[in-house]
Motif scaffolding. Structure first.
Motif, PDB file in Angstrom:
ATOM      1  N   ARG A   1       0.480  -1.353  -0.426  1.00 43.56           N
ATOM      2  CA  ARG A   1       0.281  -0.209   0.012  1.00 43.56           C
ATOM      3  C   ARG A   1       1.402   1.490  -0.062  1.00 43.56           C
ATOM      4  NH1 ARG A   1      -5.157  -2.284  -0.384  1.00 43.56           N
ATOM      5  NH2 ARG A   1      -5.015  -4.284   0.798  1.00 43.56           N
TER       6      ARG A   1
ATOM      7  N   GLN B   1      -6.239   3.376  -3.133  1.00 46.98           N
ATOM      8  CA  GLN B   1      -6.100   1.776  -3.603  1.00 46.98           C
ATOM      9  C   GLN B   1      -6.683   2.025  -5.585  1.00 46.98           C
ATOM     10  OE1 GLN B   1      -3.729  -0.513  -2.017  1.00 46.98           O
ATOM     11  NE2 GLN B   1      -4.318  -1.536  -4.343  1.00 46.98           N
ATOM     12  N   GLU B   2      -6.081   1.503  -6.117  1.00 44.69           N
ATOM     13  CA  GLU B   2      -6.552   1.165  -7.318  1.00 44.69           C
ATOM     14  C   GLU B   2      -6.034  -0.592  -7.673  1.00 44.69           C
ATOM     15  OE1 GLU B   2      -8.185   2.822  -8.890  1.00 44.69           O
ATOM     16  OE2 GLU B   2      -7.921   5.042  -8.210  1.00 44.69           O
TER      17      GLU B   2
ATOM     18  N   ALA C   1      -3.354  -4.513  -5.374  1.00 51.07           N
ATOM     19  CA  ALA C   1      -1.879  -4.421  -4.593  1.00 51.07           C
ATOM     20  C   ALA C   1      -1.272  -5.497  -4.299  1.00 51.07           C
ATOM     21  CB  ALA C   1      -2.454  -4.228  -3.241  1.00 51.07           C
TER      22      ALA C   1
END
Length: 289
Positions: free
Chosen positions: A162, A257-258, A261
């Motif tokens: 992250r 977050q896209e 991860a």
């Protein structure tokens, strides 16, 4: 033949007679003589010779795979016998991507506490270098990004990466910052040979906001020094950003977050049995701190 195979592996790794000799603790003529003895014993030419090292011959490229296996087994036997006498002992070499260096102590600290006869060496490596060091017997294990599973590797996931934006300032900002806004900041990032940098570039490009940073470095410390001086910001994984959480001059803010991860894990060459020190490290990774 084992000593000659050790030198052959060192030469293939270093691609330089002088550096290989230094690594083996011998003179360059001694190393050259050992390679010639090995060629005579095998009946083939292993190394392309000239005024300098020019690579392995086709026979040399086949032989290096055998050399890796034989040398690895011999080292494993020595370590196993030493551990049988002294408990977990020996020297464990880890290749670690720069953005995972901050979390290595979660594995090494309890392992070293239980094993007074063990020493550990941690080397910062790009993901590509970590793979090369494993293949070349220059590392016993790596902490790196996990990719496609392979029967040749033991892979243990450690954490999902992250990201946090670090800036100079005081106080905390609320909420996660989107990647398109991150890309618009005056960023200093890791160099393009780092997989972390390629991941960040892809995330910013996916948000329609890719832009090359004006400052790059292969050192996280160099990036933080620039951020502290003002006028720069950087993006780091959570474990690394946490190292600077107590710095009153820095503000840390999560990045939105896209997608999935990236996963970082412990990787080692699959073998049975594993040497006791590496087996203990793998167990520590599986069970957690």
């Amino acid at each position: 033949m084992l000593a000659e195979l050790e030198m052959f592996v060192a030469l293939a790794n270093e691609a330089h007679f002088g550096r290989a000799a230094e690594r083996c603790g011998v003179t360059q003529p001694s190393l050259s003589a050992a390679i010639k003895r090995l060629e005579d014993q095998l009946g083939v030419r292993l190394v392309e010779r000239g005024s300098r090292y020019r690579g392995l011959t086709p026979e040399g490229r086949r032989a290096i795979d055998w050399a890796h296996r034989i040398v690895a087994d011999a080292r494993a036997l020595r370590d196993d016998m030493r551990s049988a006498r002294e408990g977990i002992a020996g020297h464990l070499r880890l290749a670690v991507i720069p953005t995972a260096l901050a979390m290595t102590e979660r594995l090494t600290r309890p392992l070293l506490a239980r094993s007074p006869g063990l020493t550990v060496e941690i080397r910062s490596s790009t993901a590509a270098e970590a793979a090369q060091r494993l293949d070349g017997l220059d590392a016993d294990a790596a902490i790196t990004y996990l990719g496609t599973p392979s029967a040749r590797r033991v892979e243990i996931p450690l954490y999902a990466e992250r990201y946090y934006l670090l800036s100079r300032g005081a106080g905390a900002e609320d909420g996660a910052i989107p990647w398109e806004e991150v890309a618009a900041r005056p960023l200093c990032l890791l160099t393009e040979d780092m997989q972390n940098r390629r991941i960040l570039d892809a995330l910013m490009l996916g948000a329609g906001a890719g832009r090359a940073p004006r400052l790059t470095s292969n050192s996280v410390i160099a990036l933080i020094a620039h951020v502290r001086s003002g006028g720069w910001e950087t993006v780091l994984p959570e474990a690394t950003a946490a190292l600077f959480a107590g710095d009153p001059s820095l503000v840390s803010r999560p990045v939105a977050q896209e997608g999935a991860a990236p996963v970082v894990g412990l990787v080692a060459t699959a073998r049975e049995p594993q040497v006791p020190a590496l087996a203990a490290l793998l167990d520590a990774a599986r069970t957690g701190p």
